[in-house]
Scaffold this active site. Sequence first.
Site, mmCIF file in Angstrom:
data_model
loop_
_atom_site.group_PDB
_atom_site.id
_atom_site.type_symbol
_atom_site.label_atom_id
_atom_site.label_comp_id
_atom_site.label_asym_id
_atom_site.label_seq_id
_atom_site.Cartn_x
_atom_site.Cartn_y
_atom_site.Cartn_z
ATOM 1 N N MET A 19 -1.608 -10.124 6.018
ATOM 2 C CA MET A 19 -2.578 -10.891 5.236
ATOM 3 C C MET A 19 -1.988 -11.255 3.877
ATOM 4 O O MET A 19 -1.219 -10.491 3.306
ATOM 5 C CB MET A 19 -3.858 -10.075 5.016
ATOM 6 C CG MET A 19 -4.492 -9.509 6.277
ATOM 7 S SD MET A 19 -4.753 -10.746 7.543
ATOM 8 C CE MET A 19 -6.004 -11.753 6.770
ATOM 9 N N TYR A 23 -6.339 -7.763 -0.834
ATOM 10 C CA TYR A 23 -7.542 -7.310 -1.549
ATOM 11 C C TYR A 23 -8.138 -8.463 -2.367
ATOM 12 O O TYR A 23 -9.356 -8.554 -2.534
ATOM 13 C CB TYR A 23 -7.230 -6.136 -2.486
ATOM 14 C CG TYR A 23 -6.900 -4.822 -1.809
ATOM 15 C CD1 TYR A 23 -6.684 -4.741 -0.447
ATOM 16 C CD2 TYR A 23 -6.813 -3.646 -2.559
ATOM 17 C CE1 TYR A 23 -6.371 -3.523 0.157
ATOM 18 C CE2 TYR A 23 -6.507 -2.431 -1.963
ATOM 19 C CZ TYR A 23 -6.278 -2.378 -0.607
ATOM 20 O OH TYR A 23 -5.972 -1.174 -0.029
ATOM 21 N N ASP A 120 -3.344 -4.115 6.160
ATOM 22 C CA ASP A 120 -3.427 -5.576 6.273
ATOM 23 C C ASP A 120 -2.357 -6.189 7.164
ATOM 24 O O ASP A 120 -2.033 -7.354 7.024
ATOM 25 C CB ASP A 120 -3.395 -6.223 4.877
ATOM 26 C CG ASP A 120 -1.990 -6.356 4.330
ATOM 27 O OD1 ASP A 120 -1.147 -5.502 4.647
ATOM 28 O OD2 ASP A 120 -1.742 -7.334 3.601
ATOM 29 N N GLU A 121 -1.803 -5.399 8.078
ATOM 30 C CA GLU A 121 -0.817 -6.026 8.959
ATOM 31 C C GLU A 121 -0.828 -5.452 10.364
ATOM 32 O O GLU A 121 -1.209 -4.297 10.564
ATOM 33 C CB GLU A 121 0.588 -5.964 8.362
ATOM 34 C CG GLU A 121 1.088 -4.610 8.026
ATOM 35 C CD GLU A 121 2.257 -4.658 7.041
ATOM 36 O OE1 GLU A 121 3.388 -4.567 7.507
ATOM 37 O OE2 GLU A 121 2.019 -4.784 5.825
HETATM 38 N N1 DCP Z 1 -1.853 -2.107 -1.909
HETATM 39 C C1 DCP Z 1 -2.112 -1.124 -2.858
HETATM 40 N N2 DCP Z 1 -1.075 -0.504 -3.498
HETATM 41 C C2 DCP Z 1 0.199 -0.844 -3.209
HETATM 42 C C3 DCP Z 1 0.474 -1.817 -2.241
HETATM 43 C C4 DCP Z 1 -0.595 -2.463 -1.610
HETATM 44 O O1 DCP Z 1 -3.267 -0.810 -3.115
HETATM 45 N N3 DCP Z 1 1.190 -0.249 -3.855
HETATM 46 C C5 DCP Z 1 -2.993 -2.801 -1.263
HETATM 47 C C6 DCP Z 1 -3.380 -4.076 -2.008
HETATM 48 C C7 DCP Z 1 -2.861 -5.185 -1.156
HETATM 49 C C8 DCP Z 1 -2.861 -4.591 0.233
HETATM 50 O O2 DCP Z 1 -2.655 -3.187 0.061
HETATM 51 O O3 DCP Z 1 -3.661 -6.352 -1.226
HETATM 52 C C9 DCP Z 1 -1.777 -5.163 1.118
HETATM 53 O O4 DCP Z 1 -0.511 -4.943 0.520
HETATM 54 P P1 DCP Z 1 0.667 -5.968 0.659
HETATM 55 O O5 DCP Z 1 1.900 -5.288 0.246
HETATM 56 O O6 DCP Z 1 0.649 -6.585 2.022
HETATM 57 O O7 DCP Z 1 0.418 -7.079 -0.457
HETATM 58 P P2 DCP Z 1 -0.648 -8.227 -0.535
HETATM 59 O O8 DCP Z 1 -1.345 -8.434 0.757
HETATM 60 O O9 DCP Z 1 -1.508 -7.987 -1.719
HETATM 61 O O10 DCP Z 1 0.253 -9.498 -0.877
HETATM 62 P P3 DCP Z 1 1.237 -10.321 0.087
HETATM 63 O O11 DCP Z 1 0.630 -11.659 0.207
HETATM 64 O O12 DCP Z 1 2.525 -10.353 -0.667
HETATM 65 O O13 DCP Z 1 1.342 -9.587 1.380
HETATM 66 CA CA CA Z 2 1.131 -5.670 4.059
HETATM 67 CA CA CA Z 3 -0.169 -8.566 2.715
#
Ligand code: DCP
Ligand code: CA
Ligand code: CA
Length: 634
Positions: A19, A23, A120-121
């Site tokens: 995704m 969040y 999210d994956e």
């Molecule tokens: N997350 C978190 N702390 C972290 C890494 C991630 O709380 N150190 C949470 C917030 C993210 C979600 O997990 O939204 C998914 O992490 P991702 O690494 O997949 O990053 P995002 O989905 O936010 O962004 P991207 O579009 O780069 O995948």
């Molecule tokens: Ca992820």
């Molecule tokens: Ca993600």
Amino acid sequence: MPVARPEPQEPRVIAHVDMDCFYVQVEQRRSPELRGQPTAVVQYNDWKGGGLIAVSYEARKFGVKRSMRGDDAKRVCPGINLVQVPVARGKADLNLYRSAGSEVVAILSSKGKCERASIDEVYLDLTDAAKEMLLQAPPDSPEQIFEEAAKSNILGLPSDDGDKEKNVRAWLCRVDADYQDKLLACGAIIVAQLRVRVLEETQFTCSAGIAHNKMLAKLVSGMHKPAQQTVVPSSSVQDFLASLPVKKMKQLGGKLGSSLQDDLGVDTIGDLLSFTEEKLQECYGVNTGTWLWKIARGISGEEVEDRLLPKSHGCGKTFPGPKALKNNTSVKGWLDQLCEELSERLQSDLNQNKRIAQTLTLHARASKGNERDSVKKFPSKSCPLRYGTGKLQEDAMKLFESGLHDFLDSQNTKWSITSLSVIASKIFDIPSGTSSILKYIKGPNSTAAPSLSDSSSIPEDQPPGNNLYVTPIHEEQCEPSFSEKEDGDSVSVISAKQYPANEGKRTPKKLSEVKGTSSILKFLSRGQSTIHEKRKADGLICSQGPGSSSQANKAEEHGRSIQAADRSNINSGGDQSTSNTWMFNIEDIDPSVVEELPPEIQREIQGWIRPPKQASTSTKRRGSTISSYFAPKN
Ligand code: DCP
Ligand code: CA
Ligand code: CA
């Protein structure tokens, strides 16, 4: 430890779907006025405006990054919207995001085997669906390829000339392509369809990688973000890997990757091609050597697991700077909160999914005396997991005390704790046809699926080869037995002593004595023998035990599993026996759970279970149909 698995003979179509700024998207769905705006989700605390945990692509254009504090983000992007993570029990409550992830999984799992890999994956095995499409309705007319599929990024196809989309349409319909690429083209179309469905039904965008194996799919899913997909035809694999920095590869983010760079001068995966399999085995052991030789050639036989639920549950909290915990009372207060949340999640997993967790682990970060960064780390501790909030709280506190005892090394000195986490792992399904065990666990008056009370209990963790015991309900519980993760070169020893010396206080019943539980007994004994087999096959970690001296063995210790050697029960001074060994498999910990833990603990655990996340490469051009859905409002 990376293990080379044989690549199946038949070509496969595997997708990795992740995704976009997850969040943030969940918050944007709750507050649509935030769509298209620079937005970040912060885990609030009063230090510099809290820590950012998710950042929208609009905010990334301003240079806002996840590692920033809220105040810093406002400096580089004054218009940013900061949304606070929901809080419960004094810490982030991620239930909202977890269930949003489940909505997506429900859609993505409709086309084939689906493995939920984090919050999210997912990985999807679309081989059968792709074969069916190739047979029934193969893509044969470039004009009829629907738009989202035509927006795919195909590695190896020119992408910067004006004809990109035309080239993609033609590639997806190539009649002269080999069977593998034809399947991949079908896979790309199926994934595009799924992504459109996800958008329509949940309002979330996602990105995906489509390839012949999990490794390649994962490597490219973040290559073109947000809301895009990337395909790896077999003919592009070598070129792609040639320039891929080793640290970007799953499992090479940590010490193994550093050793490749420092000891062998290997900077990219392509550089590995100049080493023979024998040489790599000599340096890193048989398994890891073969695995390295294979990944250099894009070979990975790892299968997509059929698993929609997390492998573990974890709750953690940091106590930075002046918030550090300095006495048992404050630690107990927080452990009670963490265990309360853990207990709720275990309970709902049990009620909804009929799953039971077997192991409770406590991680902490600590310093002592005047040392700011203690050389010695707080040892992680595990014990068999007992259901019920009170028992979890009690056991977690005992694990803490045991860890603290070792950490302090009998020194009478001040200490402070900067983070705490509890994880429930080794989760297994209660097989169907064993509902009686559930009733038994819940107690005679609990037919309407009530919460487990403190006086109920579950089968406790067992050393392989032993009979399975269930603690009868309403009986006084024994002290938990402790296990230990000692810090060392990413090697740990877990000990588990099943019952303490004062066993006479209770009468553990053999499960076989419990009416209606024969199938679960069979199931569990199967599970245990798997553990045995795995240990033998992997010839795993040696730690301080005998046989760990050779170079190769040391290298294998870059491992993903931790062998459990039985040790004495730390608190009760139990006897030393070497027969009760069991394994704590690091893979039992779900990466999504780790993401929920405090950052210091994440770093530590991620060193064992997976390499750092692949960098999300771009805030690239937003032209695809899905990404334009959320184009900023004028
Ligand atoms: N997350 C978190 N702390 C972290 C890494 C991630 O709380 N150190 C949470 C917030 C993210 C979600 O997990 O939204 C998914 O992490 P991702 O690494 O997949 O990053 P995002 O989905 O936010 O962004 P991207 O579009 O780069 O995948
Ligand atoms: Ca992820
Ligand atoms: Ca993600």
